[in-house]
Write an enzyme that holds these catalytic residues in place. Structure first.
Site, short mmCIF file in Angstrom:
data_model
loop_
_atom_site.label_atom_id
_atom_site.label_comp_id
_atom_site.label_asym_id
_atom_site.label_seq_id
_atom_site.Cartn_x
_atom_site.Cartn_y
_atom_site.Cartn_z
N ASP A 1 0.82 -1.21 0.00
CA ASP A 1 0.00 0.00 0.00
C ASP A 1 0.85 1.26 0.00
OD1 ASP A 1 -2.40 -1.43 0.10
OD2 ASP A 1 -2.31 -1.59 2.29
N TYR B 1 6.81 -10.52 6.66
CA TYR B 1 6.72 -9.08 6.83
C TYR B 1 7.27 -8.71 8.20
CZ TYR B 1 3.51 -8.29 2.88
OH TYR B 1 2.94 -8.19 1.63
#
Length: 285
Positions: free
Chosen positions: A63, A121
């Protein structure tokens, strides 16, 4: 002008790229009209360098404001160019916020979104305040670009308890944001949305004056990691009990979990594919 030494070929040439980028000034990975994105910048540089209209395909969309240390992309070109020359040529033209770490020729059927074994992540938090103290630590500017400068005092132990409860195979609907593109693709294919994912590792670490959440799983839903972090922060600040994760998962409703953490703390670290390791059972253990 494109490099005239890159000759076209009748056969397609597929490459696997590993990318690192600072997402601060980009509107995410996916190409968007009139907006600067990572994918769009790569496509423009390819056009300027090679003279081809090619759109690199990422292993997943990051994003706006999200960073990467190990994003993977696949790319197919007509140009007959060795991988090492392509690597150098692209890095010369790319802005300093985007770097290709590795570039290798791969079989034509390789696609960055296919056969992913797991992804990792990290989310980084700068703890501005220590529990029990009124003093505030100062988050330096070069840290603030890559971490959440969190103003609430946080207890790491309950956050770690919450993170451990996420390990395993679960329906993560409570941690998934609305994703119109994914819903549209599901409707077009006739397949129902599947929010079940498997998490292999989930833990909080205290590292270099930061609280770091590291998570590895088969895949992640839209905003899933940021929603997990936001929930863990509410647990660490005492607003949600540390044993709430099973009930939050069981609810399968987004409003059962905590708020979404801001994007700048999120970093895509690594993507592993099934053919990367000889023993996939060990890799998923």
């Amino acid at each position: 002008m494109p490099d005239s030494q890159f000759q076209t070929d009748t056969a397609a040439h597929t490459f696997r790229l590993t990318l690192a980028y600072d997402g601060t000034d980009y509107f995410g990975w996916q190409i968007q009209p009139e907006l600067r994105t990572i994918q769009g910048t790569l496509a423009r540089v390819l056009r300027e360098t090679i003279g081809e209209e090619a759109l690199p395909q990422g292993s997943g969309r990051t994003d706006t404001g999200v960073h990467a240390v190990g994003q993977t992309a696949s790319l197919t070109l007509k140009a007959d160019i060795p991988a090492d020359r392509l690597h150098r040529a692209l890095n010369r033209r790319l802005p300093s916020a985007i770097r290709i770490l590795t570039c290798e020729a791969v079989p034509e059927d390789f696609h960055a979104r296919a056969n992913v074994l797991n992804k990792t992540y990290e989310y980084r938090i700068f703890p501005r305040r220590t529990p029990g103290s009124r003093e505030e630590n100062i988050c330096l500017p070069h840290v603030a670009r890559y971490a959440w400068d969190c103003r609430w005092p946080l207890q790491l132990e309950p956050m770690q308890q919450a993170a451990a409860a996420l390990i395993g195979t679960h329906d993560f609907s409570s941690f998934a944001a609305r994703d119109p593109d994914r819903k549209r693709r599901a409707e077009e294919s006739g397949e129902p949305l599947n929010n079940i994912r498997t998490i292999f590792a989930s833990e909080w670490l205290h590292k270099d004056d930061l609280f770091v959440y590291r998570v590895t799983g088969t895949g992640f839903l839209h905003h899933m990691v940021r929603n997990i972090v936001g929930t863990c922060v509410e647990i660490g600040s005492g607003r949600i009990p540390s044993d709430s994760i099973p009930a939050i998962l069981a609810a399968k409703k987004r409003d059962a979990a905590g708020a979404t953490a801001p994007p700048q703390g999120l970093h895509m670290m690594q993507v592993i594919y099934r053919n990367d390791r000889p023993n996939t059972e060990e890799a998923s253990a």
